[in-house]
Scaffold this motif. Structure first.
Motif, PDB file in Angstrom:
ATOM      1  N   ASP A 126      48.475 -27.357 -41.922  1.00  0.00           N
ATOM      2  CA  ASP A 126      47.262 -28.022 -42.405  1.00  0.00           C
ATOM      3  C   ASP A 126      47.139 -27.744 -43.892  1.00  0.00           C
ATOM      4  O   ASP A 126      47.463 -26.646 -44.348  1.00  0.00           O
ATOM      5  CB  ASP A 126      46.033 -27.498 -41.654  1.00  0.00           C
ATOM      6  N   ASP A 127      46.694 -28.727 -44.649  1.00  0.00           N
ATOM      7  CA  ASP A 127      46.569 -28.538 -46.092  1.00  0.00           C
ATOM      8  C   ASP A 127      45.318 -27.759 -46.489  1.00  0.00           C
ATOM      9  O   ASP A 127      45.173 -27.377 -47.644  1.00  0.00           O
ATOM     10  CB  ASP A 127      46.589 -29.900 -46.805  1.00  0.00           C
ATOM     11  N   GLU A 128      44.407 -27.532 -45.559  1.00  0.00           N
ATOM     12  CA  GLU A 128      43.218 -26.758 -45.863  1.00  0.00           C
ATOM     13  C   GLU A 128      43.435 -25.295 -45.469  1.00  0.00           C
ATOM     14  O   GLU A 128      43.638 -24.970 -44.299  1.00  0.00           O
ATOM     15  CB  GLU A 128      42.007 -27.319 -45.122  1.00  0.00           C
ATOM     16  N   PRO A 143      51.034 -25.538 -45.537  1.00  0.00           N
ATOM     17  CA  PRO A 143      50.671 -26.936 -45.817  1.00  0.00           C
ATOM     18  C   PRO A 143      51.772 -27.872 -45.335  1.00  0.00           C
ATOM     19  O   PRO A 143      52.898 -27.439 -45.020  1.00  0.00           O
ATOM     20  CB  PRO A 143      50.514 -26.957 -47.335  1.00  0.00           C
ATOM     21  N   GLY A 144      51.465 -29.157 -45.299  1.00  0.00           N
ATOM     22  CA  GLY A 144      52.382 -30.130 -44.711  1.00  0.00           C
ATOM     23  C   GLY A 144      53.762 -30.182 -45.329  1.00  0.00           C
ATOM     24  O   GLY A 144      54.763 -30.357 -44.626  1.00  0.00           O
ATOM     25  N   ASP A 193      48.234 -31.092 -38.619  1.00  0.00           N
ATOM     26  CA  ASP A 193      47.162 -31.970 -39.109  1.00  0.00           C
ATOM     27  C   ASP A 193      47.685 -33.396 -39.204  1.00  0.00           C
ATOM     28  O   ASP A 193      48.774 -33.648 -39.718  1.00  0.00           O
ATOM     29  CB  ASP A 193      46.698 -31.483 -40.487  1.00  0.00           C
ATOM     30  N   ARG A 205      46.223 -35.898 -40.845  1.00  0.00           N
ATOM     31  CA  ARG A 205      45.945 -36.483 -42.163  1.00  0.00           C
ATOM     32  C   ARG A 205      46.063 -35.391 -43.218  1.00  0.00           C
ATOM     33  O   ARG A 205      45.253 -34.469 -43.242  1.00  0.00           O
ATOM     34  CB  ARG A 205      44.542 -37.074 -42.217  1.00  0.00           C
ATOM     35  N   MET A 206      47.062 -35.512 -44.100  1.00  0.00           N
ATOM     36  CA  MET A 206      47.238 -34.549 -45.180  1.00  0.00           C
ATOM     37  C   MET A 206      47.537 -35.294 -46.477  1.00  0.00           C
ATOM     38  O   MET A 206      48.234 -36.314 -46.460  1.00  0.00           O
ATOM     39  CB  MET A 206      48.380 -33.578 -44.857  1.00  0.00           C
ATOM     40  N   ASP A 212      49.394 -34.393 -49.119  1.00  0.00           N
ATOM     41  CA  ASP A 212      50.726 -34.278 -49.719  1.00  0.00           C
ATOM     42  C   ASP A 212      51.816 -34.917 -48.886  1.00  0.00           C
ATOM     43  O   ASP A 212      52.857 -35.329 -49.403  1.00  0.00           O
ATOM     44  CB  ASP A 212      51.064 -32.807 -50.001  1.00  0.00           C
ATOM     45  N   GLY A 270      51.044 -36.736 -41.760  1.00  0.00           N
ATOM     46  CA  GLY A 270      51.297 -35.976 -40.548  1.00  0.00           C
ATOM     47  C   GLY A 270      52.184 -36.713 -39.555  1.00  0.00           C
ATOM     48  O   GLY A 270      52.983 -36.095 -38.845  1.00  0.00           O
TER      49      GLY A 270
END
Length: 222
Positions: free
Chosen positions: A8-10, A34-35, A53, A55-56, A58, A61
């Protein structure tokens, strides 16, 4: 020990999921990235389950999912999303995702859901809406119809499908039907082939549409 990778990017999401899952005695989060680091990390760490995730910013998904599915002996992948009506969910299910979880899933339920994924069971968040299920079926499984597809199954394959759709792993199905795990695996493969699907969650959705999971109606008390 079930090894899990969170993608996940968060950072807050990664840390939150890691904290919850690492508190379970039988689950270890081996990475949280992150992705853009997902594929390399999966190849290095070989996790059993990936929470990805959908929706990312960078990297998409769904693209990561497709790349993961091409890895030899790929991990089980469940998609993470904020919205239970995310239009990408149906694409993810058709692409072989084992299910999807909302990011606000009850923390107490999360370890159980990961165990289900690791055992080969399908996982759909309790907040999955009719729109998601119908959207998946509308996208390519109405012709031939679900009923026609399940009519291809033998009686034993149909029984395996129902138990699979209920979330039972192969060993549990074997115990229930008094079959060896190897025999169950053979039936599961036959079900996948006849239903033209590549994951247990896809098979479960067809079983639901075909009416195989409809509970019997209560009889009037009088």
């Amino acid at each position: 020990m079930i090894q899990v990778l969170v993608v996940d990017d968060e950072a807050l999401v990664r840390e939150g999921f890691s904290h919850i899952l690492n508190a379970a005695d039988d689950i270890e989060v081996v990475g949280a990235v992150p992705g853009g680091e997902a594929i390399r990390t999966v190849r290095e760490l070989r996790p059993d389950v990936v929470l990805l995730d959908i929706r990312m910013p960078d990297v998409d998904g769904l693209t990561v999912l497709a790349d993961l599915r091409r890895i030899q002996d790929p991990p089980v992948v469940a998609m993470l999303t904020t919205f239970d009506t995310d239009e990408y969910v149906t694409t993810a299910l058709r692409s072989g995702a084992a299910g999807f979880l909302l990011k606000d899933t009850d923390p107490e339920q999360l370890p159980h859901l990961v165990r289900t994924l690791a055992e080969g069971g399908p996982v759909l968040s309790s907040k999955v809406t009719r729109t998601v299920v119908d959207g998946y079926l509308d996208a390519g499984l109405r012709e031939p119809s679900a009923v026609r597809l399940t009519d291809r199954l033998t009686g034993r394959e149909r029984a395996v499908l129902v138990l699979m759709a209920e979330g039972l792993a192969n060993t549990d199905i074997g115990d229930r039907m008094h079959l060896s795990t190897g025999t169950v695996k053979g039936h599961v493969s036959a079900v996948f082939s006849k239903l033209q699907v590549s994951s247990r969650v896809q098979a479960a959705l067809i079983a639901e549409r075909a009416g195989l999971l409809t509970p019997p109606k209560d009889e009037d008390a009088g």
